[in-house]
Enzyme design. Structure first.
Site, PDB file in Angstrom:
ATOM      1  NE  ARG A  90       1.466  45.960  22.348  1.00 11.43           N
ATOM      2  CZ  ARG A  90       0.775  47.038  21.976  1.00 11.43           C
ATOM      3  NH1 ARG A  90      -0.222  47.471  22.701  1.00 11.43           N
ATOM      4  NH2 ARG A  90       1.093  47.677  20.874  1.00 11.43           N
ATOM      5  NE  ARG A 129      -0.006  55.238  14.547  1.00 16.22           N
ATOM      6  CZ  ARG A 129      -0.100  54.124  15.282  1.00 16.22           C
ATOM      7  NH1 ARG A 129      -1.294  53.573  15.514  1.00 16.22           N
ATOM      8  NH2 ARG A 129       0.973  53.549  15.759  1.00 16.22           N
ATOM      9  NE  ARG A 173       5.022  50.169  17.298  1.00 18.70           N
ATOM     10  CZ  ARG A 173       4.406  51.043  16.499  1.00 18.70           C
ATOM     11  NH1 ARG A 173       5.109  51.817  15.691  1.00 18.70           N
ATOM     12  NH2 ARG A 173       3.102  51.149  16.524  1.00 18.70           N
TER      13      ARG A 173
HETATM   14  P1  ADP Z   1       0.272  50.247  18.427  1.00 18.64           P
HETATM   15  O1  ADP Z   1      -0.284  51.400  17.713  1.00 18.64           O
HETATM   16  O2  ADP Z   1       1.503  49.681  17.843  1.00 18.64           O
HETATM   17  O3  ADP Z   1      -0.693  49.163  18.701  1.00 18.64           O
HETATM   18  P2  ADP Z   1       0.455  51.257  21.179  1.00 18.64           P
HETATM   19  O4  ADP Z   1       0.193  52.705  21.211  1.00 18.64           O
HETATM   20  O5  ADP Z   1      -0.605  50.328  21.658  1.00 18.64           O
HETATM   21  O6  ADP Z   1       0.943  50.846  19.727  1.00 18.64           O
HETATM   22  O7  ADP Z   1       1.785  50.927  22.011  1.00 18.64           O
HETATM   23  C1  ADP Z   1       2.968  51.679  21.840  1.00 18.64           C
HETATM   24  C2  ADP Z   1       4.057  51.086  22.725  1.00 18.64           C
HETATM   25  O8  ADP Z   1       3.674  51.147  24.106  1.00 18.64           O
HETATM   26  C3  ADP Z   1       4.362  49.597  22.489  1.00 18.64           C
HETATM   27  O9  ADP Z   1       5.286  49.407  21.419  1.00 18.64           O
HETATM   28  C4  ADP Z   1       4.936  49.192  23.837  1.00 18.64           C
HETATM   29  O10 ADP Z   1       6.280  49.622  23.995  1.00 18.64           O
HETATM   30  C5  ADP Z   1       4.077  49.994  24.820  1.00 18.64           C
HETATM   31  N1  ADP Z   1       2.871  49.226  25.206  1.00 18.64           N
HETATM   32  C6  ADP Z   1       1.582  49.525  24.922  1.00 18.64           C
HETATM   33  N2  ADP Z   1       0.753  48.623  25.441  1.00 18.64           N
HETATM   34  C7  ADP Z   1       1.523  47.704  26.083  1.00 18.64           C
HETATM   35  C8  ADP Z   1       1.258  46.505  26.811  1.00 18.64           C
HETATM   36  N3  ADP Z   1       0.004  46.048  26.981  1.00 18.64           N
HETATM   37  N4  ADP Z   1       2.319  45.823  27.330  1.00 18.64           N
HETATM   38  C9  ADP Z   1       3.564  46.275  27.191  1.00 18.64           C
HETATM   39  N5  ADP Z   1       3.896  47.380  26.495  1.00 18.64           N
HETATM   40  C10 ADP Z   1       2.879  48.099  25.942  1.00 18.64           C
HETATM   41  P1  ADP Z   2      -3.534  50.641  15.974  1.00 22.09           P
HETATM   42  O1  ADP Z   2      -4.158  51.285  17.183  1.00 22.09           O
HETATM   43  O2  ADP Z   2      -3.967  49.202  15.807  1.00 22.09           O
HETATM   44  O3  ADP Z   2      -2.050  50.782  15.923  1.00 22.09           O
HETATM   45  P2  ADP Z   2      -4.730  52.877  14.436  1.00 22.09           P
HETATM   46  O4  ADP Z   2      -6.176  52.877  14.752  1.00 22.09           O
HETATM   47  O5  ADP Z   2      -3.878  53.914  15.049  1.00 22.09           O
HETATM   48  O6  ADP Z   2      -4.109  51.394  14.693  1.00 22.09           O
HETATM   49  O7  ADP Z   2      -4.574  52.931  12.847  1.00 22.09           O
HETATM   50  C1  ADP Z   2      -3.294  52.942  12.212  1.00 22.09           C
HETATM   51  C2  ADP Z   2      -3.311  53.913  11.017  1.00 22.09           C
HETATM   52  O8  ADP Z   2      -4.151  53.371   9.997  1.00 22.09           O
HETATM   53  C3  ADP Z   2      -3.874  55.291  11.344  1.00 22.09           C
HETATM   54  O9  ADP Z   2      -3.175  56.219  10.578  1.00 22.09           O
HETATM   55  C4  ADP Z   2      -5.339  55.182  10.918  1.00 22.09           C
HETATM   56  O10 ADP Z   2      -5.857  56.448  10.521  1.00 22.09           O
HETATM   57  C5  ADP Z   2      -5.256  54.246   9.719  1.00 22.09           C
HETATM   58  N1  ADP Z   2      -6.428  53.362   9.595  1.00 22.09           N
HETATM   59  C6  ADP Z   2      -7.197  52.835  10.588  1.00 22.09           C
HETATM   60  N2  ADP Z   2      -8.185  52.059  10.075  1.00 22.09           N
HETATM   61  C7  ADP Z   2      -8.029  52.082   8.715  1.00 22.09           C
HETATM   62  C8  ADP Z   2      -8.740  51.466   7.618  1.00 22.09           C
HETATM   63  N3  ADP Z   2      -9.791  50.672   7.811  1.00 22.09           N
HETATM   64  N4  ADP Z   2      -8.295  51.737   6.367  1.00 22.09           N
HETATM   65  C9  ADP Z   2      -7.212  52.540   6.160  1.00 22.09           C
HETATM   66  N5  ADP Z   2      -6.512  53.142   7.145  1.00 22.09           N
HETATM   67  C10 ADP Z   2      -6.901  52.918   8.412  1.00 22.09           C
END
Ligand code: ADP
Ligand code: ADP
Ligand code: ZN
Length: 216
Positions: A90, A129, A173
């Site tokens: 990231r 979500r 974020r």
């Molecule tokens: P998202 O659904 O927004 O992609 P994640 O579950 O990947 O969120 O990440 C949630 C939080 O965990 C981020 O907002 C950050 O605080 C931390 N985090 C996750 N991956 C990383 C990374 N590669 N480097 C730094 N912080 C991270």
């Molecule tokens: P990220 O890991 O990038 O933060 P997620 O896979 O958790 O994203 O997806 C974010 C939200 O969007 C979840 O609630 C998921 O169910 C929904 N979502 C994921 N893919 C799609 C899609 N193609 N169309 C609509 N909603 C989606």
């Protein structure tokens, strides 16, 4: 066929949803840095407590602890031949550390896949979500609801809404993504490894496009 793939994209783009489908399709282990931090949090470790102070603000956890945690996870047997990295790297520092670690083994990643979704859609997705407390599978109350309300389809675990999916943290974020993670697009482009996929399609179509992009 196993592959070494990085999934890039803003919060809510569908990285978690797609990473688990691609991993099940045979690419390798699904390794999600956010899931690893939430697991630490749930287990009450020191790393979990540290990570929470950043996650609550929508900021990134410092590179050194993040890099160590993910590289350690990548050493586990299920990731020997392939993996799908979700949410890591990231920052440029993380991307360079990943390249350096792989280079030591005479390897590199096969592809970095960018899932593109507009910001209004990201906000809608994050607001609705729900994730599984046990296996962290993501659901959406309108777009991909579980078969039974409040209950995970794959493991039966309880579904909950993440604290950092609240609107003010989501805004932070998205800014963090633009400032610290978006530069990775140019980094992987200059290595000739970047592919862009339209994330505003059905889950199935996005999976097909991603798999086509890395030659699964
Ligand atoms: P998202 O659904 O927004 O992609 P994640 O579950 O990947 O969120 O990440 C949630 C939080 O965990 C981020 O907002 C950050 O605080 C931390 N985090 C996750 N991956 C990383 C990374 N590669 N480097 C730094 N912080 C991270
Ligand atoms: P990220 O890991 O990038 O933060 P997620 O896979 O958790 O994203 O997806 C974010 C939200 O969007 C979840 O609630 C998921 O169910 C929904 N979502 C994921 N893919 C799609 C899609 N193609 N169309 C609509 N909603 C989606
Ligand atoms: Zn579950």
């Amino acid at each position: 066929m196993s592959s070494r793939v990085v999934l890039l994209g803003p919060p809510g783009a569908g990285k978690g949803t797609q990473a688990s489908l691609i991993a099940e399709g045979g690419a390798g282990a699904h390794i999600a840095s956010g899931d690893l931090f939430r697991k630490h949090l749930g287990e009450g470790t020191e790393l979990g407590a540290l990570a929470k102070t950043y996650m609550d603000k929508g900021e990134l956890v410092p590179d050194d602890v993040t890099i160590r945690m993910v590289l350690e996870r990548m050493e586990e047997p299920d990731a020997r031949d392939g993996y799908v990295l979700d949410g890591f790297p990231r920052t440029l520092e993380q991307a360079k550390a990943l390249d350096a670690a792989l280079e030591d083994q005479g390897r590199g990643i096969d592809a970095a896949l960018l899932i593109e979704v507009e910001s209004e859609e990201l906000v809608r997705r994050l607001a609705g979500r729900w994730i599984c407390r046990r296996c962290q599978a993501p659901y959406h109350e309108a777009f991909s609801p579980p078969r039974t309300t409040g209950c995970c389809d794959s493991c039966g675990g309880e579904l909950y809404q993440r604290d950092d999916d609240k609107p003010d943290v989501v805004r932070a974020r998205l800014e963090t993504y633009e400032r610290q993670t978006a530069p990775l697009v140019g980094y992987y482009e200059s290595q000739g490894k970047l592919a862009r996929v339209n994330g505003q399609q059905s889950v199935e179509r996005v999976t097909e496009d991603l798999e086509a992009a890395f030659g699964a």
